[in-house]
Design a protein around this motif. Sequence first.
Motif, PDB file in Angstrom:
ATOM      1  N   GLU A 154       0.824  -1.210   0.000  1.00  0.00           N
ATOM      2  CA  GLU A 154       0.000   0.000   0.000  1.00  0.00           C
ATOM      3  C   GLU A 154       0.856   1.258   0.000  1.00  0.00           C
ATOM      4  OE1 GLU A 154      -2.462  -0.553   3.407  1.00  0.00           O
ATOM      5  OE2 GLU A 154      -3.901  -1.867   2.363  1.00  0.00           O
ATOM      6  N   ARG A 155       2.022   1.177   0.650  1.00  0.00           N
ATOM      7  CA  ARG A 155       2.895   2.356   0.736  1.00  0.00           C
ATOM      8  C   ARG A 155       3.768   2.552  -0.493  1.00  0.00           C
ATOM      9  NH1 ARG A 155       6.746   1.972   3.987  1.00  0.00           N
ATOM     10  NH2 ARG A 155       6.481  -0.120   4.862  1.00  0.00           N
ATOM     11  N   THR A 156       4.135   1.454  -1.158  1.00  0.00           N
ATOM     12  CA  THR A 156       5.142   1.543  -2.222  1.00  0.00           C
ATOM     13  C   THR A 156       4.648   1.132  -3.607  1.00  0.00           C
ATOM     14  OG1 THR A 156       5.903  -0.738  -1.888  1.00  0.00           O
ATOM     15  CG2 THR A 156       6.926   0.984  -0.515  1.00  0.00           C
ATOM     16  N   GLY A 157       3.552   0.383  -3.667  1.00  0.00           N
ATOM     17  CA  GLY A 157       3.092  -0.114  -4.956  1.00  0.00           C
ATOM     18  C   GLY A 157       3.731  -1.418  -5.381  1.00  0.00           C
ATOM     19  N   ILE A 158       4.661  -1.933  -4.586  1.00  0.00           N
ATOM     20  CA  ILE A 158       5.294  -3.215  -4.889  1.00  0.00           C
ATOM     21  C   ILE A 158       4.280  -4.347  -4.719  1.00  0.00           C
ATOM     22  CG2 ILE A 158       7.008  -4.908  -4.065  1.00  0.00           C
ATOM     23  CD1 ILE A 158       8.178  -2.672  -5.757  1.00  0.00           C
ATOM     24  N   LYS A 159       4.249  -5.281  -5.677  1.00  0.00           N
ATOM     25  CA  LYS A 159       3.327  -6.418  -5.579  1.00  0.00           C
ATOM     26  C   LYS A 159       3.983  -7.549  -4.805  1.00  0.00           C
ATOM     27  CE  LYS A 159       2.213  -9.106  -9.187  1.00  0.00           C
ATOM     28  NZ  LYS A 159       1.561  -9.495 -10.461  1.00  0.00           N
ATOM     29  N   ALA A 160       3.336  -7.974  -3.728  1.00  0.00           N
ATOM     30  CA  ALA A 160       3.832  -9.071  -2.891  1.00  0.00           C
ATOM     31  C   ALA A 160       2.700 -10.070  -2.700  1.00  0.00           C
ATOM     32  CB  ALA A 160       4.325  -8.548  -1.546  1.00  0.00           C
ATOM     33  N   VAL A 161       2.892 -11.275  -3.206  1.00  0.00           N
ATOM     34  CA  VAL A 161       1.838 -12.284  -3.218  1.00  0.00           C
ATOM     35  C   VAL A 161       2.220 -13.440  -2.304  1.00  0.00           C
ATOM     36  CG1 VAL A 161       0.414 -13.785  -4.665  1.00  0.00           C
ATOM     37  CG2 VAL A 161       1.336 -11.642  -5.603  1.00  0.00           C
ATOM     38  N   GLY A 162       1.380 -13.731  -1.314  1.00  0.00           N
ATOM     39  CA  GLY A 162       1.630 -14.841  -0.403  1.00  0.00           C
ATOM     40  C   GLY A 162       1.011 -16.123  -0.918  1.00  0.00           C
ATOM     41  N   VAL A 163       1.730 -17.220  -0.801  1.00  0.00           N
ATOM     42  CA  VAL A 163       1.193 -18.542  -1.127  1.00  0.00           C
ATOM     43  C   VAL A 163       1.124 -19.324   0.175  1.00  0.00           C
ATOM     44  CG1 VAL A 163       1.600 -18.847  -3.587  1.00  0.00           C
ATOM     45  CG2 VAL A 163       3.529 -19.002  -2.039  1.00  0.00           C
ATOM     46  N   ARG A 164      -0.093 -19.605   0.595  1.00  0.00           N
ATOM     47  CA  ARG A 164      -0.339 -20.190   1.917  1.00  0.00           C
ATOM     48  C   ARG A 164      -0.359 -21.713   1.790  1.00  0.00           C
ATOM     49  NH1 ARG A 164      -4.665 -16.708   4.524  1.00  0.00           N
ATOM     50  NH2 ARG A 164      -2.898 -15.342   4.948  1.00  0.00           N
ATOM     51  N   TYR A 165       0.827 -22.317   1.950  1.00  0.00           N
ATOM     52  CA  TYR A 165       0.983 -23.753   1.742  1.00  0.00           C
ATOM     53  C   TYR A 165       0.299 -24.568   2.831  1.00  0.00           C
ATOM     54  CZ  TYR A 165       4.800 -22.323  -1.402  1.00  0.00           C
ATOM     55  OH  TYR A 165       5.548 -21.753  -2.399  1.00  0.00           O
ATOM     56  N   PHE A 166      -0.358 -25.659   2.406  1.00  0.00           N
ATOM     57  CA  PHE A 166      -0.913 -26.628   3.344  1.00  0.00           C
ATOM     58  C   PHE A 166       0.126 -27.748   3.526  1.00  0.00           C
ATOM     59  CE2 PHE A 166      -4.415 -23.941   2.950  1.00  0.00           C
ATOM     60  CZ  PHE A 166      -5.357 -24.262   3.911  1.00  0.00           C
ATOM     61  N   ASN A 167      -0.218 -29.011   3.578  1.00  0.00           N
ATOM     62  CA  ASN A 167       0.739 -30.076   3.906  1.00  0.00           C
ATOM     63  C   ASN A 167       1.421 -30.603   2.645  1.00  0.00           C
ATOM     64  OD1 ASN A 167      -1.348 -30.018   6.207  1.00  0.00           O
ATOM     65  ND2 ASN A 167       0.318 -31.237   7.065  1.00  0.00           N
ATOM     66  N   VAL A 168       2.591 -30.061   2.365  1.00  0.00           N
ATOM     67  CA  VAL A 168       3.295 -30.368   1.118  1.00  0.00           C
ATOM     68  C   VAL A 168       4.128 -31.641   1.289  1.00  0.00           C
ATOM     69  CG1 VAL A 168       4.790 -29.438  -0.683  1.00  0.00           C
ATOM     70  CG2 VAL A 168       3.450 -27.868   0.761  1.00  0.00           C
ATOM     71  N   TYR A 169       4.121 -32.484   0.252  1.00  0.00           N
ATOM     72  CA  TYR A 169       4.939 -33.696   0.259  1.00  0.00           C
ATOM     73  C   TYR A 169       5.476 -33.944  -1.142  1.00  0.00           C
ATOM     74  CZ  TYR A 169       1.030 -36.158  -1.993  1.00  0.00           C
ATOM     75  OH  TYR A 169       0.044 -36.545  -2.878  1.00  0.00           O
ATOM     76  N   GLY A 170       6.573 -34.688  -1.225  1.00  0.00           N
ATOM     77  CA  GLY A 170       7.102 -35.039  -2.525  1.00  0.00           C
ATOM     78  C   GLY A 170       8.622 -35.092  -2.538  1.00  0.00           C
ATOM     79  N   PRO A 171       9.217 -35.343  -3.708  1.00  0.00           N
ATOM     80  CA  PRO A 171      10.668 -35.473  -3.829  1.00  0.00           C
ATOM     81  C   PRO A 171      11.429 -34.248  -3.322  1.00  0.00           C
ATOM     82  CG  PRO A 171       9.585 -36.217  -5.832  1.00  0.00           C
ATOM     83  CD  PRO A 171       8.519 -35.596  -4.977  1.00  0.00           C
ATOM     84  N   ARG A 172      12.645 -34.486  -2.863  1.00  0.00           N
ATOM     85  CA  ARG A 172      13.599 -33.494  -2.362  1.00  0.00           C
ATOM     86  C   ARG A 172      13.246 -32.971  -0.968  1.00  0.00           C
ATOM     87  NH1 ARG A 172      13.056 -32.433  -7.831  1.00  0.00           N
ATOM     88  NH2 ARG A 172      14.941 -32.988  -8.999  1.00  0.00           N
TER      89      ARG A 172
END
Length: 316
Positions: free
Chosen positions: A161-179
Motif C-alpha cells: 500500500e505504501r510503495t506499490g510493490i506487488k507481494a503475493v503470499g502462497v499459503r501452503y498446506f501439507n506439502v509432500y514429494g521429492p527433495r
Amino acid sequence: MDKVNNILITGGAGFIGSNLALKLQQMYPESKILILDDFSSANFKNLKGFKGEVLACDVSTDELFYKVEETKIDLIFHLASITDTTVTDQELMMRKNVDGFKNILELAYDTEAVVVYASSASVYGNVKEHIPLKEDREKSPENIYAFSKYIMDNIAKDFSERTGIKAVGVRYFNVYGPREAHKGKFASMIYQLYLQMKQGKRPRIFKWGEQKRDFVYIKDVVEATILASKAPGTTVYNVGSGQARSFNEVIALLNKNLGTDFEPEYFDCPYDFYQEYTQADMTKIKEELGFVPKYDLEKGIKEYVDILENRIEETF
C-alpha cells in the motif's frame, strides 16, 4: 508468467525452493536464476542439474544486499525461513522470518521486482469446524512459527500500500514429494510413514488415525507458486489440494503402492496443540489465476513412491 531476465529464489536449496528452481530453469532456460540459501535446513544435493548461481546468504542480514548488488532482480520467490515449527526461540524466529522478509521487500522496492513469498496454513490455527478454510477467515496462530507468517502477511499488505510493490503470499498446506528427505524428522508425514514401512515397521500415528490434512503434492505447489506471480495485485492464496484426507487413508495408499499390509500402531498425541483438520478452500486461486490441482492423494502417493522406489525418474 511472462519472460523475466533475472529471478531470485531465497531458500532455493530447500524442499520447495529446489523443486521450484529446477522447474523455472526448464520453463525459462534464457533467464538467469540466482539462489540464496544459508543451508541451515537445506542440501546441495537437491540442486543436482541446476545450472544457475548459488550463494550462501542469510537474508535477515545486510549481507543480502551485497550478494545481489550487481544483479537487477525482476522476480523474487522468497522461501527462506525457519520452517521448524518446534522452535520456541521467539526472537530467533521473528528475526529470521520477519526481518528477513522485510529485507526482501526493501530489495524488491530497490529493483522494482515482484515478490512471491511463502505463507502458511498454520496461520489459521486449530480450526474446530470441518469446513474448507478461506483466505479471509479469522487467523489464530498457535505457535511462533505461525505468528511469524501471520505478521509477514500483514507487512506485505502494508508495504504494498505504501510503495506499490506487488507481494503475493502462497499459503501452503501439507506439502509432500521429492527433495524433502534432508528435512529428517520435519519431512512430511507421508515420507515419515513410508520410511517406517520400508524398515518393516508398523506405521505409527496418533489415535485413531482419523485426523485429516490437506496433503498437496510438490508439483502442484510449484505450479501454483509460479502462477502467483501473475496475481492482479498484492494478495494471499491458499495452496492445497482442496481435499481433507485421513492418516489412515495415507497408510492404506502406501500399503497399496508398496505391496505391503501393515496395520497402523496408534498412540496418544503428546501435544496440547494439534491440528485435527485442515482443508484449503481453493476457490480464489482458481477464479483469479485458473489454478486447479492435478494431483489427488492417490495420484501423488503413487508417483512419489515410484520415485522413491526408483521405478520412475523424477520429472517435471
